[in-house]
Write a protein that holds these residues in place. Structure first.
Motif, PDB file in Angstrom:
ATOM      1  N   TYR A  25       0.848  -1.191   0.000  1.00  0.00           N
ATOM      2  CA  TYR A  25       0.000   0.000   0.000  1.00  0.00           C
ATOM      3  C   TYR A  25       0.884   1.242   0.000  1.00  0.00           C
ATOM      4  O   TYR A  25       1.965   1.224   0.580  1.00  0.00           O
ATOM      5  CB  TYR A  25      -0.884   0.043   1.252  1.00  0.00           C
ATOM      6  N   HIS A  79     -13.678 -14.552  12.694  1.00  0.00           N
ATOM      7  CA  HIS A  79     -13.043 -14.597  14.012  1.00  0.00           C
ATOM      8  C   HIS A  79     -13.779 -15.604  14.885  1.00  0.00           C
ATOM      9  O   HIS A  79     -13.447 -15.772  16.050  1.00  0.00           O
ATOM     10  CB  HIS A  79     -13.115 -13.224  14.690  1.00  0.00           C
ATOM     11  N   VAL A 111       1.853  -5.486   2.829  1.00  0.00           N
ATOM     12  CA  VAL A 111       0.808  -6.127   3.635  1.00  0.00           C
ATOM     13  C   VAL A 111       0.713  -7.621   3.320  1.00  0.00           C
ATOM     14  O   VAL A 111       0.383  -8.428   4.179  1.00  0.00           O
ATOM     15  CB  VAL A 111      -0.545  -5.425   3.373  1.00  0.00           C
ATOM     16  N   GLU A 159      -5.029 -12.689  13.110  1.00  0.00           N
ATOM     17  CA  GLU A 159      -5.206 -11.508  13.952  1.00  0.00           C
ATOM     18  C   GLU A 159      -5.628 -10.300  13.130  1.00  0.00           C
ATOM     19  O   GLU A 159      -5.389 -10.241  11.929  1.00  0.00           O
ATOM     20  CB  GLU A 159      -3.872 -11.169  14.631  1.00  0.00           C
ATOM     21  N   SER A 160      -6.188  -9.342  13.842  1.00  0.00           N
ATOM     22  CA  SER A 160      -6.565  -8.085  13.205  1.00  0.00           C
ATOM     23  C   SER A 160      -5.326  -7.441  12.582  1.00  0.00           C
ATOM     24  O   SER A 160      -4.264  -7.395  13.197  1.00  0.00           O
ATOM     25  CB  SER A 160      -7.165  -7.172  14.274  1.00  0.00           C
ATOM     26  N   GLY A 161      -5.473  -6.992  11.347  1.00  0.00           N
ATOM     27  CA  GLY A 161      -4.359  -6.334  10.667  1.00  0.00           C
ATOM     28  C   GLY A 161      -3.399  -7.272   9.961  1.00  0.00           C
ATOM     29  O   GLY A 161      -2.414  -6.837   9.369  1.00  0.00           O
ATOM     30  N   SER A 162      -3.697  -8.570   9.986  1.00  0.00           N
ATOM     31  CA  SER A 162      -2.762  -9.535   9.390  1.00  0.00           C
ATOM     32  C   SER A 162      -2.815  -9.543   7.864  1.00  0.00           C
ATOM     33  O   SER A 162      -1.889 -10.018   7.211  1.00  0.00           O
ATOM     34  CB  SER A 162      -3.044 -10.939   9.936  1.00  0.00           C
ATOM     35  N   GLY A 163      -3.913  -9.040   7.292  1.00  0.00           N
ATOM     36  CA  GLY A 163      -3.990  -8.973   5.824  1.00  0.00           C
ATOM     37  C   GLY A 163      -5.113  -9.789   5.213  1.00  0.00           C
ATOM     38  O   GLY A 163      -5.157  -9.966   3.996  1.00  0.00           O
ATOM     39  N   LYS A 164      -6.039 -10.265   6.038  1.00  0.00           N
ATOM     40  CA  LYS A 164      -7.114 -11.124   5.540  1.00  0.00           C
ATOM     41  C   LYS A 164      -8.016 -10.419   4.524  1.00  0.00           C
ATOM     42  O   LYS A 164      -8.281 -10.954   3.457  1.00  0.00           O
ATOM     43  CB  LYS A 164      -7.982 -11.620   6.715  1.00  0.00           C
ATOM     44  N   SER A 165      -8.487  -9.233   4.905  1.00  0.00           N
ATOM     45  CA  SER A 165      -9.414  -8.527   4.006  1.00  0.00           C
ATOM     46  C   SER A 165      -8.700  -8.115   2.728  1.00  0.00           C
ATOM     47  O   SER A 165      -9.271  -8.183   1.640  1.00  0.00           O
ATOM     48  CB  SER A 165      -9.994  -7.282   4.694  1.00  0.00           C
ATOM     49  N   THR A 166      -7.449  -7.710   2.866  1.00  0.00           N
ATOM     50  CA  THR A 166      -6.663  -7.357   1.677  1.00  0.00           C
ATOM     51  C   THR A 166      -6.611  -8.551   0.724  1.00  0.00           C
ATOM     52  O   THR A 166      -6.825  -8.414  -0.482  1.00  0.00           O
ATOM     53  CB  THR A 166      -5.237  -6.949   2.112  1.00  0.00           C
TER      54      THR A 166
HETATM   55  N1  ATP Z   1      -5.991   1.193   1.821  1.00  0.00           N
HETATM   56  C1  ATP Z   1      -4.978   0.958   2.675  1.00  0.00           C
HETATM   57  N2  ATP Z   1      -3.893   1.759   2.708  1.00  0.00           N
HETATM   58  C2  ATP Z   1      -2.860   1.525   3.528  1.00  0.00           C
HETATM   59  N3  ATP Z   1      -2.819   0.482   4.389  1.00  0.00           N
HETATM   60  C3  ATP Z   1      -3.866  -0.346   4.417  1.00  0.00           C
HETATM   61  C4  ATP Z   1      -5.003  -0.156   3.570  1.00  0.00           C
HETATM   62  N4  ATP Z   1      -5.883  -1.149   3.816  1.00  0.00           N
HETATM   63  C5  ATP Z   1      -5.324  -1.908   4.784  1.00  0.00           C
HETATM   64  N5  ATP Z   1      -4.119  -1.438   5.146  1.00  0.00           N
HETATM   65  C6  ATP Z   1      -3.201  -2.027   6.128  1.00  0.00           C
HETATM   66  O1  ATP Z   1      -2.955  -3.355   5.738  1.00  0.00           O
HETATM   67  C7  ATP Z   1      -2.901  -4.215   6.858  1.00  0.00           C
HETATM   68  C8  ATP Z   1      -3.852  -5.373   6.664  1.00  0.00           C
HETATM   69  O2  ATP Z   1      -5.187  -4.887   6.643  1.00  0.00           O
HETATM   70  P1  ATP Z   1      -6.424  -5.843   6.443  1.00  0.00           P
HETATM   71  O3  ATP Z   1      -7.627  -4.982   6.378  1.00  0.00           O
HETATM   72  O4  ATP Z   1      -6.161  -6.743   5.317  1.00  0.00           O
HETATM   73  O5  ATP Z   1      -6.396  -6.653   7.810  1.00  0.00           O
HETATM   74  P2  ATP Z   1      -7.396  -7.776   8.362  1.00  0.00           P
HETATM   75  O6  ATP Z   1      -6.589  -9.006   8.574  1.00  0.00           O
HETATM   76  O7  ATP Z   1      -8.589  -7.866   7.500  1.00  0.00           O
HETATM   77  O8  ATP Z   1      -7.785  -7.202   9.787  1.00  0.00           O
HETATM   78  P3  ATP Z   1      -9.210  -7.212  10.590  1.00  0.00           P
HETATM   79  O9  ATP Z   1      -9.335  -8.551  11.224  1.00  0.00           O
HETATM   80  O10 ATP Z   1      -9.012  -6.146  11.622  1.00  0.00           O
HETATM   81  O11 ATP Z   1     -10.293  -6.895   9.614  1.00  0.00           O
HETATM   82  C9  ATP Z   1      -3.212  -3.358   8.079  1.00  0.00           C
HETATM   83  O12 ATP Z   1      -2.001  -3.038   8.736  1.00  0.00           O
HETATM   84  C10 ATP Z   1      -3.847  -2.119   7.492  1.00  0.00           C
HETATM   85  O13 ATP Z   1      -3.529  -1.008   8.279  1.00  0.00           O
END
Ligand code: ATP
Ligand code: MG
Lengths: 229, 221
Positions: A14, A204, A23, A42-49
């Motif tokens: 990103y 989760h 990420v 965990e939260s922030g691990s990159g799942k949604s990405t």
């Molecule tokens: N558009 C973006 N720009 C910059 N960083 C981003 C963006 N989207 C996500 N991130 C970063 O990428 C990392 C992974 O985010 P992601 O949303 O994939 O996490 P997640 O595993 O889905 O977490 P959660 O369980 O909290 O939903 C995080 O550190 C987040 O801050």
């Protein structure tokens, strides 16, 4: 078994310049057709990405995404929109129903994006789905006049209306109580078994994850563990 | 053993706790070697728990019935301890190594772990059965108060491989390679490669595996 999805060396960075953050790191993943998978971590691990890249809502910085053996990361916008509409169904934690429409109308939205008027068949299918998700009584309620769990079930029926090959769900039960979670899980499983739909569900919730066919844990942007039931 | 199995599974199916317990106690009384006990565990008790199914007529009380059978077997295991100690002392093979048998966080299937704990005793270890669903911080803190040579993790539900990996990572951070991490359980049936991917040193399947481990650890004492 056939793979419906193949990810090859996916990296996601990103931002740019000084503010770059990586990420996802070299993610390789194959998903079998008709399987029921959960992604945990965990939260922030990159799942949604990762799920957004699978769903072609976002592009990887490098690497390849293949859906049904077709490479999608280099597709044009219009092609992608078609692919999403025909092949992919999305369920999110917050369901984004259109408030001024009824449950029934909301379910038809993906179809109406492509066609001007609902056919007899699609109305029938919508009614079948309403039956399946147990919304017959409230199908003519406005989206705002339904409970959270009913709205979530509406969103599930909406994701199913075009009979997609893959359903991508990001914490579909994140805001529901445990009985409703159990019901939604049972419903998703029923869809998986009756239509052969492939599921990839970020969750989760232990009760969903432990009942999936496969669990993939993401940690710091990498696959940390990948296990089968 | 088959004839004993038939008798026991009939009693267990009838949920006849009193006769289940006394029948197995009489077998224990006749046991003269570690293998005799192990056979009762694996070829009668574990087999009965695995094989007694749920009839169509009982389909709405399957879990209820399964829990009753488990609870009867748990009573038997509690009562087995004096026999385990007696046989272990008869063969005088203590190897001076301590093993802690644990189910990781979230894992509540403990009968397998209890049996494994007794297998370690029979193979000459000092075996501590810690129990179901132990939080990983507790393992780590335990290392401060007691010297532990082996952590044995029993994992039934495959999802708990995730918490097992966290636990093992934490143990290795604290203790390096001074403790051996052994794993076992049904979770590995479909995930043989998980043994190494969760960071374990060895997979133990059978009593023989544990016995052999006891021998190698005695040698390097
Ligand atoms: N558009 C973006 N720009 C910059 N960083 C981003 C963006 N989207 C996500 N991130 C970063 O990428 C990392 C992974 O985010 P992601 O949303 O994939 O996490 P997640 O595993 O889905 O977490 P959660 O369980 O909290 O939903 C995080 O550190 C987040 O801050
Ligand atoms: Mg997320």
């Amino acid at each position: 078994m056939d793979n419906i999805l193949e990810l090859k060396n996916i990296n996601k960075i990103y931002g740019n310049g000084e503010f770059k953050t990586q990420v996802l790191y070299d993610v390789n993943l194959n998903i079998e057709k008709g399987s029921f998978n959960s992604i945990i971590g965990e939260s922030g691990s990159g799942k949604s990405t990762l799920l957004n890249i699978i769903g072609t809502l976002d592009k990887p910085t490098s690497g390849e995404v293949h859906i049904n053996n077709i490479r999608t990361d280099s597709m044009k916008r219009a092609e992608l929109a078609d692919l999403r509409n025909q092949t992919l169904g999305f369920i999110f934690q917050f369901h984004y129903l259109l408030p001024e429409f009824t449950a029934f109308e909301n379910i038809l939205i993906p179809y109406l994006m492509k066609n001007s008027k609902p056919s007899k068949e699609i109305v029938e299918r919508a009614n079948e789905l309403i039956e399946l998700v147990g919304l017959t009584k409230v199908k003519n309620n406005l989206a705002t006049k339904m409970s959270g769990g009913q709205q979530q079930r509406t969103a599930i029926a909406r994701a199913l209306i075009n009979n997609p090959a893959i359903i991508l769900a990001d914490e579909p039960t994140g805001n529901l109580d445990s009985d409703t979670t159990e019901k939604i899980y049972t419903l998703l499983r029923k869809v998986n078994e009756s239509f052969g739909t492939t599921f990839i569900i970020i969750t989760h919730d232990r009760r969903i994850a432990e009942k999936a066919d496969r669990n993939i844990e993401i940690k710091d942007g990498r696959i940390n563990i990948d296990i089968l039931r | 053993m088959d004839i004993f199995y038939e008798k026991f599974s009939t009693l267990l199916d009838k949920e006849d706790k009193e006769n289940c317990v006394s029948f197995i106690m009489s077998l224990f009384q006749n046991a003269s070697s570690p293998n005799d006990i192990v056979n009762v565990y694996t070829k009668i008790l574990a087999r009965a728990l695995n094989e007694i199914g749920c009839s169509i007529a009982d389909r709405n009380i399957c879990i209820w019935k399964e829990h009753i059978r488990s609870s009867i077997v748990r009573t038997i295991l509690e009562n087995a301890y004096p026999f385990i100690v007696k046989i272990r002392n008869d063969i005088k093979s203590t190897n001076g190594k301590t093993v802690a048998v644990i189910c990781p966080d979230g894992e509540y299937h403990e009968i397998g772990a209890r049996m494994i704990s007794d297998f370690f005793s029979l193979a000459g270890f000092e075996s501590i059965y810690v129990g179901a669903s132990t939080p990983k911080e507790e393992f780590i803190n335990a290392l401060n108060y007691k010297k532990i040579d082996i952590f044995a993790l029993s994992i039934t539900n495959y999802y708990n491989l995730v918490s097992a990996k966290k636990t093992i990572t934490a143990i290795k951070e604290k203790a390096g390679n001074s403790v051996l991490i052994a794993v076992g359980g049904q979770a590995f049936n479909n995930n043989p490669s998980a043994v190494s991917s969760i960071g374990a040193d060895i997979l133990l399947h059978t009593f023989e595996d544990i016995w052999n481990l006891g021998n190698t650890m005695k040698e390097d004492k």
